[in-house]
Scaffold this active site. Structure first.
Site, PDB file in Angstrom:
ATOM      1  N   SER A 106       1.845  -6.754 -12.967  1.00 52.30           N
ATOM      2  CA  SER A 106       1.489  -5.609 -12.113  1.00 52.30           C
ATOM      3  C   SER A 106       1.578  -5.629 -10.720  1.00 52.30           C
ATOM      4  O   SER A 106       2.509  -6.150 -10.037  1.00 52.30           O
ATOM      5  CB  SER A 106       0.143  -5.004 -12.713  1.00 52.30           C
ATOM      6  OG  SER A 106      -0.134  -3.827 -12.272  1.00 52.30           O
ATOM      7  N   ASP A 261       5.229   2.108 -20.179  1.00 54.28           N
ATOM      8  CA  ASP A 261       4.255   1.770 -18.949  1.00 54.28           C
ATOM      9  C   ASP A 261       4.029   3.260 -18.274  1.00 54.28           C
ATOM     10  O   ASP A 261       4.876   3.755 -17.677  1.00 54.28           O
ATOM     11  CB  ASP A 261       4.780   0.998 -18.096  1.00 54.28           C
ATOM     12  CG  ASP A 261       3.818   0.056 -17.424  1.00 54.28           C
ATOM     13  OD1 ASP A 261       2.840   0.958 -16.882  1.00 54.28           O
ATOM     14  OD2 ASP A 261       3.910  -1.265 -16.792  1.00 54.28           O
ATOM     15  N   HIS A 288       1.633  -0.863 -20.506  1.00 52.30           N
ATOM     16  CA  HIS A 288       1.535  -1.929 -19.246  1.00 52.30           C
ATOM     17  C   HIS A 288       0.939  -3.092 -19.513  1.00 52.30           C
ATOM     18  O   HIS A 288       0.883  -4.191 -18.711  1.00 52.30           O
ATOM     19  CB  HIS A 288       0.915  -1.135 -18.153  1.00 52.30           C
ATOM     20  CG  HIS A 288       0.636  -1.894 -16.852  1.00 52.30           C
ATOM     21  ND1 HIS A 288       1.793  -1.804 -15.865  1.00 52.30           N
ATOM     22  CD2 HIS A 288      -0.392  -2.169 -16.173  1.00 52.30           C
ATOM     23  CE1 HIS A 288       1.308  -2.532 -14.980  1.00 52.30           C
ATOM     24  NE2 HIS A 288       0.082  -2.884 -15.025  1.00 52.30           N
TER      25      HIS A 288
END
Length: 308
Positions: A106, A261, A288
């Site tokens: 991320s 995601d 995610h």
């Protein structure tokens, strides 16, 4: 939980304000892995150690400025992306490490890529999970309603904590309350920011899972840092990563991304992959979160293959 074979931990003072917490696990002579946590502000946790075999791999974990165990907690002063890049250099120098594998998820993908762009000679390869390019488009998607069609209930809960007159800049309102509100407001808005993110980051997540995850990590620093970084466009020029992609062309890059995601849409991973000439893209049946089985298993498989 595997034994972490902790060989060193401590605080490293990186400027007059900030000291970052770090741990080194696994006593091998191989090129180490630098684990770059997400957020900004999430910090690393013991659960992040599950990806590694410390009999075969040396791994460096650290909390970025203001995050988790680093001090001062939640401090945004002298806290920018370039500061975090500089801190990685300071940490590697302190540990006497000339070169690393990078593994980021991320926001950790953003910071890993920027570090590699500026320091390609210090990076052997990069593993990325959940690409966040930190350009205006990807930032606006997260903080300005890009998820509304898929998650109307979650988006409305997040948005409706803000008066209508302030909804042009929801993130700025949250940040002001988290920094300058009374104690009740600080707690409430920190919790609601983190709740919004966790509620959309995994396929079919339940309320029980959300509550459990929020108890596992330092969500208050996550909430403050995310809002602060996102309203400042992560302190980089728009499309900085894509515009400087040529610096990465000699570095092998593996990208893992969830097909569903909803925090970092797949298009950004595909765009990065297309721009690189030395990358592999694994699209998994997931959202995610790195705890979803297909993503978790792919991470472990790639790391094991790299070090067997």
């Amino acid at each position: 939980m595997k034994q972490d074979n902790l060989i060193e931990k401590g605080y490293l003072q990186v400027n007059t304000i900030h000291s970052i917490y770090y741990e080194v696990c696994g006593n091998t002579n191989d090129v180490p892995i630098l684990f770059v946590h997400g957020g900004p502000g999430a910090g690393f946790s013991d659960s992040d150690k599950r990806f590694f075999d410390f009999k075969k791999q040396k791994v460096i974990f650290f909390d970025q400025r203001g995050s988790s165990k680093s001090v001062p907690f939640g401090c945004i002063e002298e806290n920018t992306t370039q500061d975090l890049v500089n801190d990685i250099n300071t940490l590697l120098k302190h540990l006497g490490i000339p070169k690393v594998y990078l593994f980021g998820g991320s926001w950790g993908t953003t910071l890993s890529l920027i570090f590699a762009i500026q320091n390609p000679e210090k990076v052997k390869s990069i593993l990325l999970r959940g690409i966040f390019l930190a350009n205006k488009e990807s930032i606006e998607y997260f903080i300005s309603g890009g998820v509304e069609n898929q998650f109307p209930k979650e988006w409305n809960r997040f948005k409706n904590n803000v008066p209508i007159t302030n909804q042009e800049n929801i993130a700025a309102y949250y940040l002001d309350k988290m920094l300058n509100g009374n104690d009740k407001e600080k707690d409430f808005f920190s919790y609601e920011w983190a709740y919004y993110e966790i509620s959309i980051f995994k396929n079919d997540i339940t309320e029980t899972e959300i509550q459990s995850i929020l108890k596992e990590f330092a969500y208050r620093s996550l909430s403050i840092m995310e809002a602060y970084y996102l309203i400042n466009n992560c302190f980089i020029e728009d499309n900085y990563i894509l515009q400087n992609i040529s610096a990465l062309q000699s570095i092998p890059v593996k990208i893992i991304h969830g097909r569903n995601d909803n925090i970092c849409p797949l298009i950004y991973a595909e765009t990065l992959h297309q721009k690189l000439i030395n990358s592999e893209l694994y699209i998994e049946n997931a959202g995610h979160s790195d705890s979803e089985p297909d993503i978790e298993n792919r991470i472990i498989e790639i790391i094991k293959k790299e070090f067997d």
